[in-house]
Design an enzyme around this catalytic site. Structure first.
Site, PDB file in Angstrom:
ATOM      1  N   ARG A  35       0.859  -1.183   0.000  1.00 57.34           N
ATOM      2  CA  ARG A  35       0.000   0.000   0.000  1.00 57.34           C
ATOM      3  C   ARG A  35       0.896   1.234   0.000  1.00 57.34           C
ATOM      4  NH1 ARG A  35      -2.293   3.122   4.761  1.00 57.34           N
ATOM      5  NH2 ARG A  35      -3.627   4.600   3.692  1.00 57.34           N
ATOM      6  N   HIS A  82      -2.505  11.014   0.896  1.00 56.68           N
ATOM      7  CA  HIS A  82      -1.970  10.810   2.249  1.00 56.68           C
ATOM      8  C   HIS A  82      -1.381  12.150   2.705  1.00 56.68           C
ATOM      9  CE1 HIS A  82      -0.440   7.462   5.083  1.00 56.68           C
ATOM     10  NE2 HIS A  82      -0.143   8.599   5.672  1.00 56.68           N
ATOM     11  N   GLU A  94      -6.743   8.476   6.615  1.00 56.52           N
ATOM     12  CA  GLU A  94      -6.952   9.105   7.919  1.00 56.52           C
ATOM     13  C   GLU A  94      -7.460  10.545   7.843  1.00 56.52           C
ATOM     14  OE1 GLU A  94      -3.653   8.588  10.544  1.00 56.52           O
ATOM     15  OE2 GLU A  94      -3.614   6.424  10.271  1.00 56.52           O
ATOM     16  N   ASN A 132      -6.779   1.923   9.981  1.00 58.30           N
ATOM     17  CA  ASN A 132      -5.434   2.172  10.505  1.00 58.30           C
ATOM     18  C   ASN A 132      -5.580   2.181  12.018  1.00 58.30           C
ATOM     19  OD1 ASN A 132      -4.921   2.613   7.824  1.00 58.30           O
ATOM     20  ND2 ASN A 132      -4.084   4.672   8.064  1.00 58.30           N
ATOM     21  N   TYR A 153      -3.614   1.827  15.899  1.00 58.97           N
ATOM     22  CA  TYR A 153      -2.339   1.840  16.631  1.00 58.97           C
ATOM     23  C   TYR A 153      -2.448   1.595  18.132  1.00 58.97           C
ATOM     24  CZ  TYR A 153       0.031   3.374  12.409  1.00 58.97           C
ATOM     25  OH  TYR A 153       0.555   3.425  11.138  1.00 58.97           O
ATOM     26  N   GLU A 201      -3.059  -0.073   8.159  1.00 56.82           N
ATOM     27  CA  GLU A 201      -1.843   0.302   8.897  1.00 56.82           C
ATOM     28  C   GLU A 201      -1.920  -0.246  10.304  1.00 56.82           C
ATOM     29  OE1 GLU A 201      -0.706   4.458   9.197  1.00 56.82           O
ATOM     30  OE2 GLU A 201      -1.170   4.760   7.077  1.00 56.82           O
TER      31      GLU A 201
END
Ligand code: BGC
Length: 453
Positions: free
Chosen positions: A73, A117, A163, A288, A290, A362
């Site tokens: 990606r 992005h 995002e 995504n 985290y 991600e």
């Protein structure tokens, strides 16, 4: 579920790796401007060279091939394709991505393209106020159409945005990201235009035969601190303010009800035609992810994370406090390592969005260490990847979530936005003086996971 339709990959972003900021006919973007503005980036770092991937993409493809990933990606730099964001196409930019795509395909690696992005062509910021203007959404759809026509014969997996929460909140609320605006209302306006840009783009996409399209939104998981109904509601609302804000519109054509209720006139409205356009405009969802926090309605007596005012989105608009378990490990940038959070997050997304297929677009962790010898012994990151990939597999195999892929963030250390080069997320060490790449322990750990699965 069988492993047949599951893809292991890695992710990067154009502005974080390409460098060559003044080469190949590229125009300037807002991050070029931001990163050359004194005081905006840690240590005065700039993104001018980054990993020099623009010149070293062949070596990077080889490193991916050795790693064993079947998907990559990456994002396209809008200002490489259209230096002014609109108007004339820069053929050198098209040629660069053609070489990259062909190089990947030759190694059996499937390209997954993100169209945006965060690197908005600077002209559109200066002339149009960037995402505060609807015109930018129209320009974006035109740029996307150029990409579909140039690459859509070989690329079949597309994402409009990465995002949008960060573009809205960090770019227009807190101001720590380009374009550096600080406001309580602008995040909602920017987000609105970003959602509309997605809709306009998908309309164009569906006129061709270019595969599937989705969006890669981010979300940390919110676990209720206690079983009390008010904490459950706080966690649910926090997820709606985070992922729901940017994803409900592109699936359902509406913002979450809780946001409409809380924000009143500060939340822009979609017209009936826009709602129709947005509804069902994702073939899949990217996630995504985290970290995780506990969420509660009342301020917790211990382990508070973030401010006293509550936290978790645009702070004052949410009546949510975040806290942590003191036993959770922390990465160098303070994010908590909670593998079960990704499993719960995947279940939440799957249920809320009527079982749309999901890709983890991600997931990764930051270990700050500029010393090559110690940095490549990144057992911490290897454990992180093992824990999180295991939880993704559980979501898929035990919970039945239709998760179709996992893209580790990131292939190599790169320009980590406002944190410059200090916060390293790579599975490959990048020496930013020599630009030499050296695989870390985590690279080999991920290679083994891919091999065994
Ligand atoms: C972004 C990446 C970034 C990573 C780590 C995500 O928010 O998409 O560009 O490097 O997180 O901060």
């Amino acid at each position: 579920m069988s492993n047949e339709n599951f893809i292991w990959g890695v992710a990067t972003a154009a502005h974080q790796i390409e460098g060559a900021w003044l080469e190949g006919g590229k125009g300037l973007n807002t991050w070029d401007v931001f990163s050359h503005t004194p005081g905006k980036i840690a240590n005065g770092d700039t993104s001018a060279v980054a990993c020099d991937h623009y010149h070293r993409y062949e070596e990077d493809i080889e490193l991916m091939a050795q790693l064993g990933v079947k998907g990559y990606r990456f994002s396209i730099a809008w200002s490489r394709i259209l230096p002014q964001g609109k108007g004339a196409v820069n053929e050198e930019g098209i040629a660069f991505y053609n070489k990259l795509i062909d190089g990947l395909l030759a190694k059996g690696i499937t390209p997954f393209i993100t169209l945006y992005h965060w690197d908005l062509p600077a002209t559109l910021q200066f002339e149009n106020d960037g995402w505060l203007s609807y015109e930018t959404a129209e320009y974006f759809a035109e740029y996307a159409d150029v990409c579909f026509k140039a690459f859509g014969d070989r690329v079949k997996h597309w994402m409009t945005f990465n995002e949008n929460w960060c573009s809205a909140v960090l770019g227009h609320g807190i101001g720590c990201f380009a374009p550096g605006r600080v406001s309580r209302t602008e995040p909602y306006i920017a987000a609105h235009n970003l959602c509309l840009a997605h809709g306009l783009t998908v309309q164009k996409f569906r006129q061709g035969d270019w595969g599937v399209i989705g969006i890669a939104n981010n979300c940390d998981f919110r676990e209720p601190l206690t079983d009390k109904p008010e904490d459950k509601a706080a966690a649910q609302e926090a997820l709606e303010f985070f992922y729901g804000w940017l994803t409900d519109p592109v699936v359902f054509g509406e913002y979450p009800a809780i946001m409409v209720e809380r924000l009143g006139d500060r939340l822009p409205k979609f017209t009936p035609e826009q709602k129709e356009m947005l509804k069902g405009s994702c073939d899949f969802l990217g996630l995504n992810h985290y970290t995780t926090h506990f969420a509660s309605r009342e301020k917790p007596t211990a382990n508070l994370v973030g401010g006293d005012e509550g936290n978790g989105g645009i702070d004052e608009d949410q009546q949510v406090f975040l806290s942590r378990d003191p036993d959770w490990l922390q990465t160098s940038n303070g994010w908590f390592v909670v593998p079960w959070g990704i499993r719960k997050m995947l279940n939440w997304v799957y249920e809320r969005y009527n079982q749309l297929p999901i890709y983890v677009t991600e997931n990764g962790c930051c270990v700050a260490d500029n010393d090559e010898k110690s940095a490549i012994s990144d057992g911490f990151r290897a454990d992180f990847i093992r824990g999180y990939t295991e939880a993704v597999v559980q979501a898929r195999e035990e919970d039945g979530v239709d998760v179709r892929g996992y893209f580790g963030w990131t292939l190599m250390d790169n320009f980590e936005w406002a944190k410059g080069y200090e916060m390293r997320f790579g599975m490959i060490f990048c020496n930013f003086d020599t630009l030499e790449r050296t695989p870390k322990e985590s690279y080999y750990a991920y290679q083994e996971i891919i091999r065994n699965r």
